[in-house]
Scaffold this motif. Sequence first.
Motif, PDB file in Angstrom:
ATOM      1  N   ASN A   1     -44.090 -13.333  18.895  1.00  0.00           N
ATOM      2  CA  ASN A   1     -44.810 -14.071  19.940  1.00  0.00           C
ATOM      3  C   ASN A   1     -43.797 -14.664  20.912  1.00  0.00           C
ATOM      4  OD1 ASN A   1     -47.460 -13.605  19.242  1.00  0.00           O
ATOM      5  ND2 ASN A   1     -47.594 -15.371  17.882  1.00  0.00           N
ATOM      6  N   THR A   2     -43.409 -13.877  21.907  1.00  0.00           N
ATOM      7  CA  THR A   2     -42.301 -14.264  22.766  1.00  0.00           C
ATOM      8  C   THR A   2     -42.584 -15.548  23.537  1.00  0.00           C
ATOM      9  OG1 THR A   2     -41.737 -11.925  22.986  1.00  0.00           O
ATOM     10  CG2 THR A   2     -40.747 -13.434  24.565  1.00  0.00           C
ATOM     11  N   GLY A   3     -43.816 -15.780  23.964  1.00  0.00           N
ATOM     12  CA  GLY A   3     -44.129 -17.004  24.696  1.00  0.00           C
ATOM     13  C   GLY A   3     -43.821 -18.249  23.888  1.00  0.00           C
ATOM     14  N   VAL A   4     -44.120 -18.210  22.606  1.00  0.00           N
ATOM     15  CA  VAL A   4     -43.803 -19.337  21.727  1.00  0.00           C
ATOM     16  C   VAL A   4     -42.291 -19.482  21.581  1.00  0.00           C
ATOM     17  CG1 VAL A   4     -44.119 -20.301  19.417  1.00  0.00           C
ATOM     18  CG2 VAL A   4     -45.974 -19.026  20.501  1.00  0.00           C
ATOM     19  N   LEU A   5     -41.608 -18.367  21.501  1.00  0.00           N
ATOM     20  CA  LEU A   5     -40.160 -18.396  21.328  1.00  0.00           C
ATOM     21  C   LEU A   5     -39.462 -18.925  22.577  1.00  0.00           C
ATOM     22  CD1 LEU A   5     -39.822 -14.967  19.504  1.00  0.00           C
ATOM     23  CD2 LEU A   5     -39.856 -17.241  18.469  1.00  0.00           C
ATOM     24  N   VAL A   6     -40.002 -18.625  23.759  1.00  0.00           N
ATOM     25  CA  VAL A   6     -39.433 -19.194  24.992  1.00  0.00           C
ATOM     26  C   VAL A   6     -39.577 -20.712  24.979  1.00  0.00           C
ATOM     27  CG1 VAL A   6     -39.668 -19.308  27.503  1.00  0.00           C
ATOM     28  CG2 VAL A   6     -39.816 -17.102  26.348  1.00  0.00           C
ATOM     29  N   ARG A   7     -40.727 -21.194  24.543  1.00  0.00           N
ATOM     30  CA  ARG A   7     -40.918 -22.649  24.455  1.00  0.00           C
ATOM     31  C   ARG A   7     -39.899 -23.274  23.501  1.00  0.00           C
ATOM     32  NH1 ARG A   7     -46.197 -20.543  24.900  1.00  0.00           N
ATOM     33  NH2 ARG A   7     -47.540 -21.610  26.414  1.00  0.00           N
ATOM     34  N   ALA A   8     -39.689 -22.632  22.360  1.00  0.00           N
ATOM     35  CA  ALA A   8     -38.738 -23.160  21.384  1.00  0.00           C
ATOM     36  C   ALA A   8     -37.330 -23.185  21.962  1.00  0.00           C
ATOM     37  CB  ALA A   8     -38.782 -22.323  20.105  1.00  0.00           C
ATOM     38  N   TYR A   9     -36.973 -22.134  22.666  1.00  0.00           N
ATOM     39  CA  TYR A   9     -35.645 -22.068  23.278  1.00  0.00           C
ATOM     40  C   TYR A   9     -35.468 -23.211  24.280  1.00  0.00           C
ATOM     41  CZ  TYR A   9     -31.746 -20.189  26.041  1.00  0.00           C
ATOM     42  OH  TYR A   9     -30.552 -20.020  26.714  1.00  0.00           O
ATOM     43  N   ALA A  10     -36.477 -23.419  25.139  1.00  0.00           N
ATOM     44  CA  ALA A  10     -36.394 -24.478  26.139  1.00  0.00           C
ATOM     45  C   ALA A  10     -36.270 -25.846  25.468  1.00  0.00           C
ATOM     46  CB  ALA A  10     -37.621 -24.429  27.045  1.00  0.00           C
ATOM     47  N   TYR A  11     -37.010 -26.043  24.384  1.00  0.00           N
ATOM     48  CA  TYR A  11     -36.969 -27.330  23.672  1.00  0.00           C
ATOM     49  C   TYR A  11     -35.580 -27.576  23.086  1.00  0.00           C
ATOM     50  CZ  TYR A  11     -38.439 -30.988  20.371  1.00  0.00           C
ATOM     51  OH  TYR A  11     -38.569 -32.156  19.676  1.00  0.00           O
ATOM     52  N   ILE A  12     -35.007 -26.564  22.456  1.00  0.00           N
ATOM     53  CA  ILE A  12     -33.691 -26.711  21.836  1.00  0.00           C
ATOM     54  C   ILE A  12     -32.623 -26.954  22.897  1.00  0.00           C
ATOM     55  CG2 ILE A  12     -31.900 -25.473  20.557  1.00  0.00           C
ATOM     56  CD1 ILE A  12     -34.177 -24.103  18.990  1.00  0.00           C
ATOM     57  N   ARG A  13     -32.676 -26.193  23.994  1.00  0.00           N
ATOM     58  CA  ARG A  13     -31.667 -26.360  25.032  1.00  0.00           C
ATOM     59  C   ARG A  13     -31.788 -27.720  25.719  1.00  0.00           C
ATOM     60  NH1 ARG A  13     -28.606 -21.994  26.771  1.00  0.00           N
ATOM     61  NH2 ARG A  13     -27.552 -23.670  27.909  1.00  0.00           N
ATOM     62  N   ALA A  14     -33.008 -28.211  25.871  1.00  0.00           N
ATOM     63  CA  ALA A  14     -33.207 -29.511  26.518  1.00  0.00           C
ATOM     64  C   ALA A  14     -32.672 -30.655  25.657  1.00  0.00           C
ATOM     65  CB  ALA A  14     -34.692 -29.729  26.829  1.00  0.00           C
ATOM     66  N   HIS A  15     -32.776 -30.523  24.339  1.00  0.00           N
ATOM     67  CA  HIS A  15     -32.359 -31.601  23.442  1.00  0.00           C
ATOM     68  C   HIS A  15     -30.888 -31.506  23.044  1.00  0.00           C
ATOM     69  CE1 HIS A  15     -36.691 -32.226  23.024  1.00  0.00           C
ATOM     70  NE2 HIS A  15     -36.426 -33.399  22.497  1.00  0.00           N
ATOM     71  N   GLY A  16     -30.400 -30.304  22.813  1.00  0.00           N
ATOM     72  CA  GLY A  16     -29.048 -30.159  22.304  1.00  0.00           C
ATOM     73  C   GLY A  16     -28.945 -30.638  20.865  1.00  0.00           C
ATOM     74  N   GLY A  17     -27.770 -30.482  20.278  1.00  0.00           N
ATOM     75  CA  GLY A  17     -27.598 -30.850  18.876  1.00  0.00           C
ATOM     76  C   GLY A  17     -27.852 -32.318  18.607  1.00  0.00           C
ATOM     77  N   SER A  18     -27.296 -33.198  19.436  1.00  0.00           N
ATOM     78  CA  SER A  18     -27.484 -34.636  19.211  1.00  0.00           C
ATOM     79  C   SER A  18     -28.932 -35.043  19.428  1.00  0.00           C
ATOM     80  CB  SER A  18     -26.561 -35.429  20.141  1.00  0.00           C
ATOM     81  OG  SER A  18     -26.863 -35.156  21.505  1.00  0.00           O
ATOM     82  N   GLY A  19     -29.597 -34.391  20.390  1.00  0.00           N
ATOM     83  CA  GLY A  19     -30.997 -34.713  20.638  1.00  0.00           C
ATOM     84  C   GLY A  19     -31.899 -34.309  19.495  1.00  0.00           C
ATOM     85  N   LEU A  20     -31.635 -33.155  18.899  1.00  0.00           N
ATOM     86  CA  LEU A  20     -32.437 -32.721  17.758  1.00  0.00           C
ATOM     87  C   LEU A  20     -32.247 -33.656  16.571  1.00  0.00           C
ATOM     88  CD1 LEU A  20     -31.961 -28.846  17.898  1.00  0.00           C
ATOM     89  CD2 LEU A  20     -33.923 -30.187  18.692  1.00  0.00           C
ATOM     90  N   ARG A  21     -31.018 -34.117  16.374  1.00  0.00           N
ATOM     91  CA  ARG A  21     -30.775 -35.080  15.302  1.00  0.00           C
ATOM     92  C   ARG A  21     -31.553 -36.370  15.568  1.00  0.00           C
ATOM     93  NH1 ARG A  21     -25.701 -36.375  11.915  1.00  0.00           N
ATOM     94  NH2 ARG A  21     -25.988 -38.558  11.341  1.00  0.00           N
ATOM     95  N   GLU A  22     -31.589 -36.792  16.825  1.00  0.00           N
ATOM     96  CA  GLU A  22     -32.335 -38.005  17.170  1.00  0.00           C
ATOM     97  C   GLU A  22     -33.836 -37.815  16.958  1.00  0.00           C
ATOM     98  OE1 GLU A  22     -32.940 -41.084  20.962  1.00  0.00           O
ATOM     99  OE2 GLU A  22     -31.517 -39.415  21.093  1.00  0.00           O
ATOM    100  N   VAL A  23     -34.335 -36.602  17.242  1.00  0.00           N
ATOM    101  CA  VAL A  23     -35.745 -36.298  16.983  1.00  0.00           C
ATOM    102  C   VAL A  23     -36.078 -36.591  15.521  1.00  0.00           C
ATOM    103  CG1 VAL A  23     -37.362 -34.378  16.682  1.00  0.00           C
ATOM    104  CG2 VAL A  23     -36.129 -34.634  18.827  1.00  0.00           C
TER     105      VAL A  23
END
Length: 499
Positions: free
Chosen positions: A333-355
Amino acid sequence: MSVVGERLQPTLFERGRAGRGGGKIPHAPQGALERIPAGQRRRQAPALPELNEPEVVRHYVNLSQLNYSIDNGFYPLGSCTMKFNPKLNEWAARLPGFAQLHPLAPDEAAQGTLQLLWELEEALAEISGMVAVTLQPAAGAQGELTGILMIRAYHRSRGALERDEVLVPDSSHGTNPATASMAGFRTITVPSAADGGVDLAAFRAALGPRTAGVMITNPSTLGLFEARIGELLDDVHAAGALAYMDGANLNAIMGRFKPGAAGFDVMHFNVHKTFSTPHGGGGPGAGPVGVGATLLPFLPSPRVLREPDGTFRLERHGERPTSIGRMRSFVGNTGVLVRAYAYIRAHGGSGLREVSEDAVLAANYLKHRLAGTYDLPYDRPCKHEFVAAASTIKRETGIRTLDIAKRLIDHGFHPPTIYFPLIVDEGMLIEPTETESVETLDAFADALIAIAREAHETPALVHHAPHPPPVRRLDEAAAARQPNLRWRSAAGTETPCPD
């Protein structure tokens, strides 16, 4: 009449009036009907309602406003991670280069999408500590099946056909034992210990030469991190079995715990949960699967490969004979995967840890607010979700968890998950996620505390809730077994209902 109203409004068939529809669309060219073969024409006009455009629009707007969504309220469904989904990700998924790309486009015409998918695989591998990732599975349950099929392929490649059992804790998602059964394994249920973790003695007793693998959700569906995970994984590998981690609760551990580094051989990601895709309506979803070195040869094909010159391509048919094959059409499901990519890139490693840190903080805050009013069966810090129970309230007042959930609707909140996991009597599984403010958490806690007070003072009010909604308590068993999907006119004729 208000837009929503105090009751369900009439259907389009009941609103329709003969001669009211049409009139704005030009008539078909003269002779157009005659050019359609006689065998392809209807004998009579379709039995559709006739309405003007404003009536149709208002009807569907009314129906949409009867729905509850994360965009208009708090959604504390435990084990579901109903976080707010940033609109940036929706914008990215709708970019024409992604949304309009034909799934059969040649590799040279799909370089942007292939690069995004390759980079997403790399990011998920880094987050999980796994060696490689496949993006094919269309949901978490299919991700589970993918992982278990790879475990089966691994044992068959070694001639270990006697390994036909999979161990599953009693606090697991129901999909875990179902997945193992679908793959041809026998499920062995392992009980929980008093602290909510896996009973280590029972686990060791169940391990043996017939064990193919174990499926562990960590943190568990009780919202608890498995404190004995190191011992469990050592025991699994010493027995010659493999360890699968259900990654449904990844939102609690990003940046803190890497399943691959801990010793898990395979896991799936619910990227539509952790990395943001709107839920509802049964999909869409995505359940990528990460593997360690042991299962790398068995990953589904095709994978996205990066060539030495920096271009990208899909694996060719038969290029990796050990693969378990394709799990889904195209690459997922590429549309879902694009959303996931955008979310990860927007947060970065430190942002994901903060999540994850904020999600854990919110859950523990709510748990503290409800202590003393509801039973808390596990007296230790939780992760992203926790179980509260109404056992004492039921014993003292007769009010059940179901009644409390229905009364929450009157207070303006979507109920949490109830009666799951099954091992907690009158349980509510509450997951606030990281996206809610402290004011929202306080309002939700205040509502639950007020309902507990109502259970003692005015139990009938709670027992008969909800009160204002147009639809109150439904016979859910009858709705599932005897669904009423047709509208019947007063004259008794039946017409399929488009609603």
